[in-house]
Design a protein around this motif. Sequence first.
Motif, mmCIF file in Angstrom:
data_model
loop_
_atom_site.group_PDB
_atom_site.id
_atom_site.type_symbol
_atom_site.label_atom_id
_atom_site.label_comp_id
_atom_site.label_asym_id
_atom_site.label_seq_id
_atom_site.Cartn_x
_atom_site.Cartn_y
_atom_site.Cartn_z
ATOM 1 N N ARG A 148 -9.146 47.975 -9.702
ATOM 2 C CA ARG A 148 -8.841 48.505 -10.945
ATOM 3 C C ARG A 148 -8.371 47.160 -11.845
ATOM 4 O O ARG A 148 -8.552 46.881 -12.874
ATOM 5 C CB ARG A 148 -7.637 49.246 -10.873
ATOM 6 C CG ARG A 148 -7.285 50.037 -12.278
ATOM 7 C CD ARG A 148 -5.960 50.576 -12.110
ATOM 8 N NE ARG A 148 -5.923 51.947 -11.523
ATOM 9 C CZ ARG A 148 -5.242 52.907 -11.522
ATOM 10 N NH1 ARG A 148 -4.277 53.098 -12.668
ATOM 11 N NH2 ARG A 148 -5.351 54.226 -11.021
ATOM 12 N N VAL B 266 -7.484 56.085 -4.927
ATOM 13 C CA VAL B 266 -7.466 55.282 -6.063
ATOM 14 C C VAL B 266 -6.261 55.466 -6.779
ATOM 15 O O VAL B 266 -6.309 55.100 -8.060
ATOM 16 C CB VAL B 266 -8.827 55.386 -6.886
ATOM 17 C CG1 VAL B 266 -10.007 55.258 -6.074
ATOM 18 C CG2 VAL B 266 -9.069 56.852 -7.763
ATOM 19 N N TRP C 214 -10.787 58.040 -14.982
ATOM 20 C CA TRP C 214 -11.278 58.155 -13.641
ATOM 21 C C TRP C 214 -12.254 59.379 -13.487
ATOM 22 O O TRP C 214 -13.334 59.342 -12.841
ATOM 23 C CB TRP C 214 -10.426 58.020 -12.573
ATOM 24 C CG TRP C 214 -9.745 56.571 -12.251
ATOM 25 C CD1 TRP C 214 -8.813 55.965 -13.257
ATOM 26 C CD2 TRP C 214 -9.934 55.642 -11.388
ATOM 27 N NE1 TRP C 214 -8.646 54.614 -12.746
ATOM 28 C CE2 TRP C 214 -9.444 54.425 -11.732
ATOM 29 C CE3 TRP C 214 -10.993 55.666 -10.372
ATOM 30 C CZ2 TRP C 214 -9.619 53.196 -11.040
ATOM 31 C CZ3 TRP C 214 -11.156 54.253 -9.313
ATOM 32 C CH2 TRP C 214 -10.409 53.405 -9.864
ATOM 33 N N ASN D 273 -7.505 49.972 0.962
ATOM 34 C CA ASN D 273 -6.428 50.277 0.016
ATOM 35 C C ASN D 273 -5.202 48.926 0.027
ATOM 36 O O ASN D 273 -5.446 48.117 -0.391
ATOM 37 C CB ASN D 273 -5.701 51.607 0.496
ATOM 38 C CG ASN D 273 -6.743 52.768 0.200
ATOM 39 O OD1 ASN D 273 -7.375 53.306 1.255
ATOM 40 N ND2 ASN D 273 -6.900 53.087 -1.120
ATOM 41 N N VAL E 274 -13.210 60.131 -4.946
ATOM 42 C CA VAL E 274 -11.919 59.586 -5.304
ATOM 43 C C VAL E 274 -10.877 60.438 -5.734
ATOM 44 O O VAL E 274 -11.038 61.720 -5.937
ATOM 45 C CB VAL E 274 -12.215 58.387 -6.522
ATOM 46 C CG1 VAL E 274 -13.064 57.313 -6.177
ATOM 47 C CG2 VAL E 274 -12.698 59.318 -7.969
ATOM 48 N N GLY F 86 -13.345 50.250 -10.924
ATOM 49 C CA GLY F 86 -12.893 50.961 -9.476
ATOM 50 C C GLY F 86 -13.952 51.769 -8.989
ATOM 51 O O GLY F 86 -14.322 51.792 -8.039
ATOM 52 N N GLU G 33 -5.992 50.710 -4.691
ATOM 53 C CA GLU G 33 -7.282 49.996 -4.389
ATOM 54 C C GLU G 33 -7.538 48.712 -5.498
ATOM 55 O O GLU G 33 -6.784 48.740 -6.219
ATOM 56 C CB GLU G 33 -8.486 51.042 -4.668
ATOM 57 C CG GLU G 33 -8.535 51.301 -6.208
ATOM 58 C CD GLU G 33 -9.367 50.388 -7.033
ATOM 59 O OE1 GLU G 33 -10.352 49.888 -6.583
ATOM 60 O OE2 GLU G 33 -8.799 50.078 -8.193
ATOM 61 N N ALA H 79 -16.313 51.519 -6.011
ATOM 62 C CA ALA H 79 -15.894 52.576 -4.691
ATOM 63 C C ALA H 79 -17.566 53.152 -4.399
ATOM 64 O O ALA H 79 -17.892 53.317 -3.239
ATOM 65 C CB ALA H 79 -15.215 53.811 -5.600
ATOM 66 N N MET I 292 -6.727 60.817 -7.061
ATOM 67 C CA MET I 292 -5.509 60.105 -7.520
ATOM 68 C C MET I 292 -4.321 61.204 -8.301
ATOM 69 O O MET I 292 -4.805 62.114 -8.908
ATOM 70 C CB MET I 292 -5.849 59.076 -8.518
ATOM 71 C CG MET I 292 -6.416 59.774 -9.629
ATOM 72 S SD MET I 292 -7.152 58.613 -11.068
ATOM 73 C CE MET I 292 -6.041 57.422 -11.090
#
Lengths: 400, 400
Positions: A208, A200, A140, A23, A128, A116, A205, A120, A130
């Motif tokens: 992206r 994320v 995402w 991260n 994930v 991303g 992370e 991952a 967010m």
Amino acid sequence: MVHLTHLECPRCGEKLDPTELQNLCPCGAPLLVRYDMEAMKKDVTRADLETGRTDMWRYQKMLPVPTEDIICLGEGMTPVIEAPVLGKDLGVGQFLIKDEGTNPTGTFKARGASAGVSMAKHLGADSVAMPTAGNAGGAWAAYAARAGMDCFIAMPEDAPELTMKECDLFGAKTYLVRGLISDAGAIIKRAVERYGWFDVSTLKEPYRIEGKKTMGLELIGQTGWEMPDAILYPAGGGVGLIGIWKAFEELEALGFIGSERPKMIAVQAEGCAPLVRAFEAGERDSEFWQGAETMAAGIRVPKALGDFLVMDAIYESGGRAVAVSDAEIMEELYKTARMEGMFICPEGAATVAALRKLVADGYLGADDRVMTINTGSGLKYSYVVDIDLPVLDIDDDIEL
Amino acid sequence: MVHLTHLECPRCGEKLDPTELQNLCPCGAPLLVRYDMEAMKKDVTRADLETGRTDMWRYQKMLPVPTEDIICLGEGMTPVIEAPVLGKDLGVGQFLIKDEGTNPTGTFKARGASAGVSMAKHLGADSVAMPTAGNAGGAWAAYAARAGMDCFIAMPEDAPELTMKECDLFGAKTYLVRGLISDAGAIIKRAVERYGWFDVSTLKEPYRIEGKKTMGLELIGQTGWEMPDAILYPAGGGVGLIGIWKAFEELEALGFIGSERPKMIAVQAEGCAPLVRAFEAGERDSEFWQGAETMAAGIRVPKALGDFLVMDAIYESGGRAVAVSDAEIMEELYKTARMEGMFICPEGAATVAALRKLVADGYLGADDRVMTINTGSGLKYSYVVDIDLPVLDIDDDIEL
């Protein structure tokens, strides 16, 4: 074919292992992806950048994902549209709009999500999580669904309903929060610690940015390898601007461009302009903007984790940071639709409004070739448009 | 570079002058665009089809528009996405989705509007007029705005509000009609006679098909020049299916493919299935479907002007016409989102439902490579999705 070597902190210089999920840097700054540029230079040809796939993975040799882990929905290779009528109205020599609205899920967020989620998955994450103001969540959630990963999303209850529907439709566990995106972020942070999901959040992370970088790789090829004089970008988190700037640095290292750069212009709303305030004070770091308010939700970000990277690009390029009002945004949204047939998003319209101010200031003008990034389709923002149309009975005639 | 020679009636064989604005053949049938195929064959190389522009104008040598009249917003070159999880669930060997939702204005209608408006401008029209169920109106209004042409649109008052907003935003004179699309069509017909506008109703001008044809040109290149075993297409007016079929004929005439063809499968809704009824009766012409009803507005077309061309392609390819229910449509819309991360439109979901039936019938199966056309982005149909999400206070935690 993958030339990834390490992750690097642009704040303190720390290097981190890219074979593990990472991260932030221990110092709290976001991490940048670094490559073996000598090996990349031997591997990447002009033809790699000009032919082949018609999505952002044309640039795979400059990205960190091995082929077998690419999660792709056709993102990228968005058109650069010349806008001659609007450009003349604005008073610039040439006006180009890179239209990110034709991405899957309707916004540029698809690029970051594709890169991303791919990484991952590559690194073994099975979930994930967010916070989102809306569009990032939709993107995402889509890519996580395609990758077969679990996705957890928290968003303010006043986020656009359409983006809530996207998240839920894609099977993400979606929570509405009676609060701001920062409150949603705090809830996700606690949940990540408790359940071990991969966080994320924007810039938490490193990959992206690599997805967003492809905007910069594309736009140079699409403009005949001639750098525009200025690029306007609606800066919330600023990841796109950081990515475009990184693209230019890497293209120079590979020998495809020289040291010339467009003026990088970050556009914000008058009701939430922390980068503009930093620019006016000559600072590298911004301060949290209290009471953030604008209808352009994508740039309603009171304090960006990567603010110093955005400011670096602005200062190094001789660029600016400019704020515009919501009324100006709506005026340019309509003008762009009527003059050019493009339904751009409020954030994109903000850049048009900013350009009008910069021409009035004499900073840009008839000698300049200017590009703006329309970060999303207006179709995701139809609530900003009001209509009052005439209604006919079937025997009525149209009377002019 | 333009190899256009004449317009031809596929019903009676009449030839018409392409240097003037034309609507239907005097016999009432739609007109097809014909080219000097020998000259085209000398001019078009494999490289023309495989490299160059990343929009549908890559195929300009096979289209009727001179470069200076192209009205482009980046339409076409939409991705072909492999859907392995859904494909396995369906029981076919390979399942490919050509995603037209990434077009400008969010649907495949952009292709027809780009070609149609370009030719209308080329031939001197200063206005276009049409009835619409929604998406065609949004697309033609956008391209007309970009071309600087007036646009007049009539649509049922129960059309999707988002498409009304598009038309108005792009500056089209937009009228709502208390009736069906056929009633809107009658109002436009009367107004066209009175005001002299160019009537661009579906198949009433010849160039929309040429825009849709590019779907067929693209999909062959995108699948490595190997024809799929079957193509499913949601048929309302059927223009896309007619266009794809025409693309194959022209590619064969140029020597890029042989005489093999995919099974062409027209998909309709149980509440409006005139082509299915014609197929079951072995007829070439369909009959007007009384009381048409389905939530998939794009295939709520009771009688298509080009029905006989759709039926020709079905019969010649050994294809079928299949009807599905609205409940089946919604089920596949959710499955596609959750399994593949794609928010397809109800019309696209109808083709997935049809494929499930065709596998159950044994008509298609594990040996088949099947492609479907998702004609638009689900973002334009968000009203079909309902949500009921948990709401958290800022001190609440996510509990699994």
